[in-house]
Design a protein around this motif. Sequence first.
Motif, PDB file in Angstrom:
ATOM      1  N   LEU A  28       0.824  -1.214   0.000  1.00  0.00           N
ATOM      2  CA  LEU A  28       0.000   0.000   0.000  1.00  0.00           C
ATOM      3  C   LEU A  28       0.853   1.257   0.000  1.00  0.00           C
ATOM      4  CD1 LEU A  28      -2.834   1.269   0.217  1.00  0.00           C
ATOM      5  CD2 LEU A  28      -2.594   1.109   2.700  1.00  0.00           C
ATOM      6  N   SER A  29       1.940   1.252   0.749  1.00  0.00           N
ATOM      7  CA  SER A  29       2.787   2.446   0.805  1.00  0.00           C
ATOM      8  C   SER A  29       3.499   2.690  -0.518  1.00  0.00           C
ATOM      9  CB  SER A  29       3.792   2.333   1.945  1.00  0.00           C
ATOM     10  OG  SER A  29       4.756   1.348   1.651  1.00  0.00           O
ATOM     11  N   ARG A  30       3.769   1.622  -1.271  1.00  0.00           N
ATOM     12  CA  ARG A  30       4.458   1.777  -2.559  1.00  0.00           C
ATOM     13  C   ARG A  30       3.509   2.044  -3.717  1.00  0.00           C
ATOM     14  NH1 ARG A  30       8.951  -3.046  -2.164  1.00  0.00           N
ATOM     15  NH2 ARG A  30      10.157  -2.088  -0.488  1.00  0.00           N
ATOM     16  N   ALA A  31       2.233   1.766  -3.534  1.00  0.00           N
ATOM     17  CA  ALA A  31       1.267   1.934  -4.623  1.00  0.00           C
ATOM     18  C   ALA A  31       1.008   3.407  -4.875  1.00  0.00           C
ATOM     19  CB  ALA A  31      -0.039   1.235  -4.267  1.00  0.00           C
ATOM     20  N   GLU A  32       0.993   3.774  -6.159  1.00  0.00           N
ATOM     21  CA  GLU A  32       0.690   5.156  -6.515  1.00  0.00           C
ATOM     22  C   GLU A  32      -0.808   5.415  -6.488  1.00  0.00           C
ATOM     23  OE1 GLU A  32       2.547   6.307 -10.144  1.00  0.00           O
ATOM     24  OE2 GLU A  32       4.495   5.566  -9.517  1.00  0.00           O
ATOM     25  N   GLU A  33      -1.584   4.428  -6.934  1.00  0.00           N
ATOM     26  CA  GLU A  33      -3.040   4.571  -6.955  1.00  0.00           C
ATOM     27  C   GLU A  33      -3.680   3.322  -6.387  1.00  0.00           C
ATOM     28  OE1 GLU A  33      -4.840   5.716 -10.622  1.00  0.00           O
ATOM     29  OE2 GLU A  33      -3.099   6.904 -11.216  1.00  0.00           O
ATOM     30  N   VAL A  34      -4.697   3.512  -5.586  1.00  0.00           N
ATOM     31  CA  VAL A  34      -5.501   2.404  -5.069  1.00  0.00           C
ATOM     32  C   VAL A  34      -6.964   2.787  -5.221  1.00  0.00           C
ATOM     33  CG1 VAL A  34      -3.772   1.566  -3.448  1.00  0.00           C
ATOM     34  CG2 VAL A  34      -5.391   3.297  -2.718  1.00  0.00           C
ATOM     35  N   ARG A  35      -7.812   1.805  -5.060  1.00  0.00           N
ATOM     36  CA  ARG A  35      -9.256   2.081  -5.132  1.00  0.00           C
ATOM     37  C   ARG A  35      -9.684   2.627  -3.771  1.00  0.00           C
ATOM     38  NH1 ARG A  35     -10.585  -0.729  -9.864  1.00  0.00           N
ATOM     39  NH2 ARG A  35      -9.301  -2.540 -10.163  1.00  0.00           N
ATOM     40  N   GLY A  36      -9.972   3.911  -3.727  1.00  0.00           N
ATOM     41  CA  GLY A  36     -10.338   4.553  -2.474  1.00  0.00           C
ATOM     42  C   GLY A  36      -9.138   5.194  -1.825  1.00  0.00           C
ATOM     43  N   PRO A  37      -9.365   5.871  -0.719  1.00  0.00           N
ATOM     44  CA  PRO A  37      -8.252   6.541  -0.026  1.00  0.00           C
ATOM     45  C   PRO A  37      -7.333   5.539   0.681  1.00  0.00           C
ATOM     46  CG  PRO A  37     -10.317   6.876   1.141  1.00  0.00           C
ATOM     47  CD  PRO A  37     -10.658   6.159  -0.116  1.00  0.00           C
ATOM     48  N   LYS A  38      -6.055   5.898   0.743  1.00  0.00           N
ATOM     49  CA  LYS A  38      -5.084   4.996   1.360  1.00  0.00           C
ATOM     50  C   LYS A  38      -5.344   4.803   2.845  1.00  0.00           C
ATOM     51  CE  LYS A  38      -1.097   5.178  -1.652  1.00  0.00           C
ATOM     52  NZ  LYS A  38       0.351   5.382  -1.742  1.00  0.00           N
ATOM     53  N   TRP A  39      -5.799   5.866   3.546  1.00  0.00           N
ATOM     54  CA  TRP A  39      -6.038   5.739   4.986  1.00  0.00           C
ATOM     55  C   TRP A  39      -7.107   4.693   5.275  1.00  0.00           C
ATOM     56  CZ3 TRP A  39     -10.924   6.646   6.608  1.00  0.00           C
ATOM     57  CH2 TRP A  39     -11.740   7.424   5.801  1.00  0.00           C
ATOM     58  N   MET A  40      -8.091   4.591   4.355  1.00  0.00           N
ATOM     59  CA  MET A  40      -9.141   3.593   4.545  1.00  0.00           C
ATOM     60  C   MET A  40      -8.560   2.189   4.457  1.00  0.00           C
ATOM     61  SD  MET A  40     -12.432   2.851   2.119  1.00  0.00           S
ATOM     62  CE  MET A  40     -11.437   2.162   0.812  1.00  0.00           C
ATOM     63  N   TRP A  41      -7.619   1.963   3.525  1.00  0.00           N
ATOM     64  CA  TRP A  41      -7.017   0.643   3.382  1.00  0.00           C
ATOM     65  C   TRP A  41      -6.113   0.305   4.552  1.00  0.00           C
ATOM     66  CZ3 TRP A  41      -9.304  -2.777   0.777  1.00  0.00           C
ATOM     67  CH2 TRP A  41     -10.052  -2.441  -0.340  1.00  0.00           C
ATOM     68  N   VAL A  42      -5.468   1.320   5.123  1.00  0.00           N
ATOM     69  CA  VAL A  42      -4.656   1.063   6.321  1.00  0.00           C
ATOM     70  C   VAL A  42      -5.555   0.526   7.438  1.00  0.00           C
ATOM     71  CG1 VAL A  42      -3.287   2.144   8.144  1.00  0.00           C
ATOM     72  CG2 VAL A  42      -2.868   2.738   5.760  1.00  0.00           C
ATOM     73  N   PHE A  43      -6.692   1.176   7.654  1.00  0.00           N
ATOM     74  CA  PHE A  43      -7.611   0.701   8.698  1.00  0.00           C
ATOM     75  C   PHE A  43      -8.141  -0.696   8.381  1.00  0.00           C
ATOM     76  CE2 PHE A  43      -8.119   5.249   9.850  1.00  0.00           C
ATOM     77  CZ  PHE A  43      -7.737   5.118  11.173  1.00  0.00           C
ATOM     78  N   ILE A  44      -8.474  -0.943   7.131  1.00  0.00           N
ATOM     79  CA  ILE A  44      -8.991  -2.264   6.756  1.00  0.00           C
ATOM     80  C   ILE A  44      -7.935  -3.337   6.976  1.00  0.00           C
ATOM     81  CG2 ILE A  44      -9.715  -3.662   4.771  1.00  0.00           C
ATOM     82  CD1 ILE A  44     -11.254  -1.203   3.783  1.00  0.00           C
ATOM     83  N   ILE A  45      -6.698  -3.068   6.555  1.00  0.00           N
ATOM     84  CA  ILE A  45      -5.628  -4.067   6.708  1.00  0.00           C
ATOM     85  C   ILE A  45      -5.347  -4.328   8.177  1.00  0.00           C
ATOM     86  CG2 ILE A  45      -3.156  -4.447   6.357  1.00  0.00           C
ATOM     87  CD1 ILE A  45      -3.488  -3.010   3.639  1.00  0.00           C
ATOM     88  N   VAL A  46      -5.309  -3.282   8.981  1.00  0.00           N
ATOM     89  CA  VAL A  46      -4.946  -3.444  10.396  1.00  0.00           C
ATOM     90  C   VAL A  46      -6.108  -4.014  11.212  1.00  0.00           C
ATOM     91  CG1 VAL A  46      -4.294  -2.183  12.477  1.00  0.00           C
ATOM     92  CG2 VAL A  46      -3.190  -1.660  10.313  1.00  0.00           C
ATOM     93  N   LEU A  47      -7.320  -3.537  10.965  1.00  0.00           N
ATOM     94  CA  LEU A  47      -8.435  -3.921  11.828  1.00  0.00           C
ATOM     95  C   LEU A  47      -9.102  -5.234  11.429  1.00  0.00           C
ATOM     96  CD1 LEU A  47     -10.094  -0.457  12.441  1.00  0.00           C
ATOM     97  CD2 LEU A  47      -8.514  -1.714  13.904  1.00  0.00           C
ATOM     98  N   LEU A  48      -9.071  -5.585  10.166  1.00  0.00           N
ATOM     99  CA  LEU A  48      -9.712  -6.840   9.745  1.00  0.00           C
ATOM    100  C   LEU A  48      -8.742  -8.003   9.689  1.00  0.00           C
ATOM    101  CD1 LEU A  48     -12.157  -5.633   6.957  1.00  0.00           C
ATOM    102  CD2 LEU A  48     -12.632  -6.110   9.345  1.00  0.00           C
ATOM    103  N   ASN A  49      -7.573  -7.804  10.233  1.00  0.00           N
ATOM    104  CA  ASN A  49      -6.558  -8.847  10.339  1.00  0.00           C
ATOM    105  C   ASN A  49      -6.269  -9.495   8.991  1.00  0.00           C
ATOM    106  OD1 ASN A  49      -6.431  -8.385  13.070  1.00  0.00           O
ATOM    107  ND2 ASN A  49      -8.124  -9.755  13.467  1.00  0.00           N
ATOM    108  N   MET A  50      -6.346 -10.782   8.918  1.00  0.00           N
ATOM    109  CA  MET A  50      -5.977 -11.521   7.720  1.00  0.00           C
ATOM    110  C   MET A  50      -6.909 -11.193   6.545  1.00  0.00           C
ATOM    111  SD  MET A  50      -5.451 -15.635   7.339  1.00  0.00           S
ATOM    112  CE  MET A  50      -5.015 -15.718   9.040  1.00  0.00           C
ATOM    113  N   PHE A  51      -8.180 -11.023   6.815  1.00  0.00           N
ATOM    114  CA  PHE A  51      -9.141 -10.760   5.747  1.00  0.00           C
ATOM    115  C   PHE A  51      -8.955  -9.365   5.151  1.00  0.00           C
ATOM    116  CE2 PHE A  51     -11.177 -13.895   8.524  1.00  0.00           C
ATOM    117  CZ  PHE A  51     -11.226 -14.945   7.617  1.00  0.00           C
ATOM    118  N   GLY A  52      -8.494  -8.413   5.933  1.00  0.00           N
ATOM    119  CA  GLY A  52      -8.254  -7.073   5.420  1.00  0.00           C
ATOM    120  C   GLY A  52      -7.138  -7.043   4.399  1.00  0.00           C
TER     121      GLY A  52
END
Length: 64
Positions: A28-52
């Motif tokens: 995520l930190s290396r990606a130039e573009e993602v679907r949606g805001p990067k902060w949202m993906w940080v929360f999803i990855i951290v809070l949803l554990n393996m599924f995020g």
Amino acid sequence: MELLAYWPLILPIFVLQFVLAVIGLISLSRAEEVRGPKWMWVFIIVLLNMFGSILYFVVGRKDV
């Protein structure tokens, strides 16, 4: 109940979860573009554990 008896079963899941989260956050930190805001993906990855992390790799990354 002896919690240490289950440790050999639980440890690989924790390790896999940690590795997926670290790889997902690095990607995520290396990606130039993602679907949606990067902060949202940080929360999803951290809070949803393996599924995020899996969700980020399947849905969040944009093909360049």
